[in-house]
Design a protein around this motif. Structure first.
Motif, mmCIF file in Angstrom:
data_model
loop_
_atom_site.group_PDB
_atom_site.id
_atom_site.type_symbol
_atom_site.label_atom_id
_atom_site.label_comp_id
_atom_site.label_asym_id
_atom_site.label_seq_id
_atom_site.Cartn_x
_atom_site.Cartn_y
_atom_site.Cartn_z
ATOM 1 N N SER A 172 0.843 -1.203 0.000
ATOM 2 C CA SER A 172 0.000 0.000 0.000
ATOM 3 C C SER A 172 0.873 1.245 0.000
ATOM 4 O O SER A 172 2.052 1.196 0.375
ATOM 5 C CB SER A 172 -0.926 0.007 1.223
ATOM 6 O OG SER A 172 -0.154 0.073 2.413
ATOM 7 N N GLN A 194 -2.375 11.687 -6.640
ATOM 8 C CA GLN A 194 -2.118 10.291 -6.333
ATOM 9 C C GLN A 194 -2.566 9.355 -7.462
ATOM 10 O O GLN A 194 -1.965 8.313 -7.695
ATOM 11 C CB GLN A 194 -2.821 9.909 -5.028
ATOM 12 C CG GLN A 194 -2.531 8.501 -4.547
ATOM 13 C CD GLN A 194 -3.163 8.206 -3.195
ATOM 14 O OE1 GLN A 194 -3.823 9.068 -2.627
ATOM 15 N NE2 GLN A 194 -2.961 6.993 -2.700
ATOM 16 N N ALA A 195 -3.616 9.739 -8.196
ATOM 17 C CA ALA A 195 -4.127 8.875 -9.265
ATOM 18 C C ALA A 195 -3.087 8.654 -10.363
ATOM 19 O O ALA A 195 -3.086 7.613 -11.033
ATOM 20 C CB ALA A 195 -5.393 9.480 -9.854
ATOM 21 N N SER A 197 0.133 8.438 -9.829
ATOM 22 C CA SER A 197 1.356 7.940 -9.200
ATOM 23 C C SER A 197 1.943 6.763 -9.968
ATOM 24 O O SER A 197 1.219 5.920 -10.513
ATOM 25 C CB SER A 197 1.061 7.527 -7.757
ATOM 26 O OG SER A 197 2.209 6.937 -7.175
ATOM 27 N N LYS A 200 2.399 1.612 -7.665
ATOM 28 C CA LYS A 200 1.137 0.887 -7.689
ATOM 29 C C LYS A 200 1.211 -0.315 -6.748
ATOM 30 O O LYS A 200 2.224 -1.035 -6.728
ATOM 31 C CB LYS A 200 0.818 0.398 -9.112
ATOM 32 C CG LYS A 200 0.823 1.492 -10.168
ATOM 33 C CD LYS A 200 -0.321 2.483 -9.996
ATOM 34 C CE LYS A 200 -0.342 3.496 -11.140
ATOM 35 N NZ LYS A 200 -1.404 4.503 -10.951
ATOM 36 N N ALA A 201 0.141 -0.525 -6.005
ATOM 37 C CA ALA A 201 0.066 -1.700 -5.136
ATOM 38 C C ALA A 201 0.146 -2.969 -5.977
ATOM 39 O O ALA A 201 -0.525 -3.090 -7.014
ATOM 40 C CB ALA A 201 -1.224 -1.676 -4.320
ATOM 41 N N ASP A 203 2.981 -3.958 -7.482
ATOM 42 C CA ASP A 203 4.210 -3.900 -8.271
ATOM 43 C C ASP A 203 5.415 -4.263 -7.405
ATOM 44 O O ASP A 203 5.404 -4.119 -6.184
ATOM 45 C CB ASP A 203 4.408 -2.496 -8.836
ATOM 46 C CG ASP A 203 3.459 -2.206 -9.987
ATOM 47 O OD1 ASP A 203 2.731 -3.134 -10.393
ATOM 48 O OD2 ASP A 203 3.433 -1.055 -10.464
ATOM 49 N N THR A 209 11.795 3.362 -9.695
ATOM 50 C CA THR A 209 10.421 3.870 -9.714
ATOM 51 C C THR A 209 10.226 4.946 -8.650
ATOM 52 O O THR A 209 9.535 5.943 -8.878
ATOM 53 C CB THR A 209 9.421 2.724 -9.486
ATOM 54 O OG1 THR A 209 9.672 1.678 -10.423
ATOM 55 C CG2 THR A 209 7.987 3.207 -9.644
ATOM 56 N N GLU A 213 9.105 8.734 -9.299
ATOM 57 C CA GLU A 213 7.927 9.267 -8.613
ATOM 58 C C GLU A 213 8.236 10.604 -7.945
ATOM 59 O O GLU A 213 7.399 11.509 -7.928
ATOM 60 C CB GLU A 213 7.438 8.247 -7.583
ATOM 61 C CG GLU A 213 6.283 8.707 -6.716
ATOM 62 C CD GLU A 213 4.984 8.936 -7.484
ATOM 63 O OE1 GLU A 213 4.000 9.371 -6.854
ATOM 64 O OE2 GLU A 213 4.957 8.676 -8.702
#
Length: 794
Positions: A172, A194-195, A197, A200-201, A203, A209, A213
């Protein structure tokens, strides 16, 4: 641009001798110990490289990419080898120890030679540790790396084996709430993105990454006013205490972050200096600025009107700072073509808190320029002669960054030798082999307005490229002595814009072209009477229509492994005018006329696609397909000559001369009515439909010199059968068997800013021959075509 068939009387290559020479050199490499191990110092072994093996109890996601990452840590690189041959090492040993810094031996050693890479320079422990670090960064914690030395006589290579552990995955991502009012706005702005981002949960954990980010969040904040924010201020806390190969991510801000980096800034005063130079200081503008729409405009509007400049400025007073608007403003101002340098200076405001004052400093280019060049032109039809080209440019014609460009050209050509047809026989007319045969003169004016000029109001495009309204006006005169004189006029009005860096639209709602023979000699008139198609090609051509051009191009971006180019052109003429003359003026006879002139009526579409594939660092495969079709109707029986398709030449099928192929299986060289005309270069083979395909393998030889091997195929056809050109009509079932095919090789001198190209083409298939496959090995010299041109063919 020159393209000519090689002289069949020239001495031919001795292919057997050439083959023996190549084999001799190849054997010499081997006999001379080209493997590079014959002169190794005592106790030394040659390092020949390493490979990586991955072993795991779990299936490895993106195994190939992970293997490539680990291989990137291996140093040093071994000596270059090919099939066991190490030419660089061979030349290094051959040169020995030169006594002088200059000379042949020194040149061979420093330019052709390659110093041997010994195995004792390899630190296996260090490389294995680097690989473990890369595995940890990719989320494969607790992995190990071992190595094995593979010794063969005087060489050693290494195998690194990675025992890859089960990867950790993201469970998370928890965005924290603000611990104080000073961070409340910042955290809300971070959470709002955040959408988008990259984390990703589910990955795999990957340090790269996380780095990307941080850059993404920084870019989002920069567009919301956080001018002083920096990616390094973002901290990702990683919780691995769950002990089930998963992690929880907690983005936060480092406690030592400066206060000014945590708040958004607005823009204060925006000052625009249109004549800035590095030598200027604060005393350069004693007079107050012009105030326009809230901007401070220096020094005045005598040289550049503010209302035409401000549509390219997207930074407004009292608005939040946005890096997107910052970059957009710089791109648009540079795109005007009026300034050498564009510099945006941002400073804290003295009067407003959390505000930035903006100074837009513009250094103008030279307002007017003139360029002239003389040239000697040699064409494949035997014509040669001098030419003169001149170009005048004004970058600010009406104080609104309007660019005016006027081109002027004049040339004179004489036929200095007989022309040869595709069978190699001379078809030249001895009466026209000397003397002045042709005189050409032309001028073209183009005016680009950096805005849309329309009868209705349009919104300012938020594009980094300046939208343009384009006007052109041109005239050309051609005098083929003793044959004909022609006057041609053209005028267009259109729009050009690029909503994105890869996409260009060009709409020309008004396209006017008119060509007329003003004088025809008796000999040429007789030829016109004998051939209907030739007569229609030289009839008065009045084009009244519109055009649309679409281009998608990835080549102007950063380097890609693969690039794509696509262009679509739609050209329509006479449709609205036909409706007007028939409905309003009541004309019923064909052809209809406008201002007592018959006009052309047709629809024409041309599509071109190119694909560039990077094979290795120094080689590339380039391919192209062209499909075109034009259909005349109602007011026209044929397409206007200038709108017909042709094929062959330095940028087309390079085994044939320009406009020498087609249509279909028809050949002008076998037409008794046109043989003389063909030899004089006054008749080009054109058609209504075109198909062409090209493939070219490009490779580096040495710096600034590149090589190429190519294959070209294609033909043109008529949309309808014609008695004057039998075999020229398009029949789908026969089209493939009527393709002309050529191959060849070339050299390119590529100095980045200038490319000089030499291509030698050899026909493989000629559709007009009874036995179309004409390639022989070795090829006959009289069949070869040498093209000398500037730039790449596609």
């Amino acid at each position: 641009m020159i393209g000519s068939r090689l002289n069949p009387k020239s001495p031919r290559f001795s292919y057997p001798k050439l083959t023996l020479s190549v084999l001799s050199i190849f054997c010499l490499f081997y006999l001379s110990g080209c493997s590079g191990t014959s002169k190794l110092p005592e106790g030394k072994r040659l390092y020949t490289g390493a490979n990586v093996k991955l072993e795991s109890k779990e299936k490895i996601k993106d195994e190939s990419a992970l293997s490539t990452q680990l291989a990137a840590t291996i140093t040093p690189k071994p000596n270059t080898s090919f099939l066991g041959i190490r030419p660089g090492l061979f030349f290094y040993n051959l040169a020995g120890t030169p006594k002088k810094k200059k000379g042949l031996r020194s040149f061979i050693k420093n330019n052709l030679g390659e110093e041997p890479v010994f195995y004792d320079s390899v630190n296996n422990e260090h490389i294995a540790a680097l690989m473990v670090n890369r595995l940890n960064n990719a989320g494969y914690f607790n992995s190990t790396v071992g190595y094995k030395e593979n010794v063969k006589d005087k060489t050693v290579n290494v195998t690194y084996t990675a025992q890859v552990a089960k990867p950790y995955t993201i469970s998370s991502i928890v965005y924290p709430t603000a611990a104080s009012d000073s961070l409340d706005q910042l955290y809300r702005d971070i959470s709002a993105s955040q959408a988008a981002s990259l984390l990703k949960a589910g990955d795999n954990y990957n340090l790269a990454t996380f780095t990307a980010e941080r850059v993404r969040i920084d870019a989002e904040l920069k567009n919301k006013g956080y001018f002083y924010f920096d990616p390094d201020l973002i901290l990702f806390k990683v919780d691995t205490t769950q002990n089930n190969y998963t992690v929880n991510i907690y983005p936060t801000i480092k406690p030592e972050a400066p206060a000014k980096a945590l708040v958004p800034y607005k823009l204060g005063d925006v000052r625009i200096y249109t004549n800035y130079t590095l030598r200027m200081d604060s005393t350069a503008y004693p007079n107050p600025p012009v105030r326009v729409q809230g901007y401070h405009y220096y020094p005045d509007e005598k040289s550049l009107k503010a209302k035409h400049l401000l549509p390219s400025v997207f930074l407004e007073k009292d608005s939040l700072y946005s890096r997107r608007d910052h970059a957009l403003t710089v791109s648009r101002l540079m795109g005007l073509g009026l300034f050498r340098f564009v510099d945006l200076q941002l400073r804290d405001s003295d009067s407003l808190a959390q505000a930035l004052n903006v100074n837009i400093r513009l250094t103008p280019s030279r307002l007017q320029s003139m360029r002239a060049e003389f040239e000697m032109v040699t064409k494949t039809n035997g014509f040669a002669g001098p030419g003169f080209n001149a170009r005048y440019r004004h970058r600010n014609l009406m104080r609104g960054a309007e660019q005016l460009q006027i081109n002027f050209n004049i040339s004179q050509e004489s036929q200095v030798g007989g022309n040869k047809n595709r069978s190699g026989s001379d078809t030249g007319n001895t009466e026209t082999k000397s003397g002045i045969n042709s005189f050409m003169f032309g001028t073209q004016a183009q005016l680009d307005m950096p805005r849309f000029m329309t009868p209705f109001k349009t919104n300012n495009l938020r594009s980094e490229f300046v939208p343009k309204t384009r006007f052109t006006l041109g005239y050309s005169y051609v005098n083929r002595v003793t044959f004909y004189q022609m006057n041609a006029y053209n005028a267009t009005y259109g729009y050009v814009w690029r909503p994105k860096s890869r996409i260009t639209h060009e709409i020309t709602p008004v396209n006017l072209q008119f060509a007329r023979l003003s004088k025809v000699g008796p000999e040429f008139q007789e030829r016109l009477n004998q051939n209907l198609f030739l007569r229609r090609s030289f009839e008065e051509q009045f084009i009244v229509g519109s055009m649309y051009n679409f281009t998608y191009n990835t080549q102007n971006q950063q380097q890609h492994r693969n690039d794509f180019f696509f262009n679509a052109n739609i050209d329509l003429s006479g449709n609205l005018l036909s409706l007007f003359t028939s409905k309003v003026q009541g004309q019923t006879e064909i052809p209809n006329t406008f201002v007592k002139q018959p006009f052309s009526q047709y629809s024409r579409v041309a599509l071109e696609g190119r694909y560039y594939q990077q094979l290795t660092r120094g080689s590339r495969l380039a391919s192209r397909i062209i499909i075109g079709a034009g259909i005349p109707y109602k007011n026209s029986e044929t397409l206007p000559y200038i709108k017909q398709f042709f094929i062959g030449g330095s940028n087309s099928i390079r085994a044939f001369r320009p406009r020498e192929v087609g249509p279909g299986t028809y050949s002008v060289t076998t037409d008794p009515n046109l043989q003389d005309n063909a030899s004089n270069g006054f008749f080009d083979q054109t058609g209504d439909i075109k198909f062409e395909a090209n493939a070219e393998y490009r490779f580096d030889i040495i710096p600034y010199l590149k090589g190429a091997v190519f294959v070209d195929a294609g033909n043109i056809w008529l949309a309808r059968a014609s008695a004057d050109r039998p075999g020229g009509e398009f029949i789908f079932s026969k089209a493939l068997s009527q393709l002309a095919v050529g191959t060849g090789a070339g050299l390119r001198i590529d100095a980045e800013f200038f490319v000089l190209r030499f291509d030698l083409g050899v026909p493989v298939r000629d559709p007009i021959q009874a036995s179309p496959y004409v390639f022989t090995f070795p090829p006959e010299r009289k069949s070869m075509v040498l093209h000398i041109a500037v730039g790449y063919p596609f």
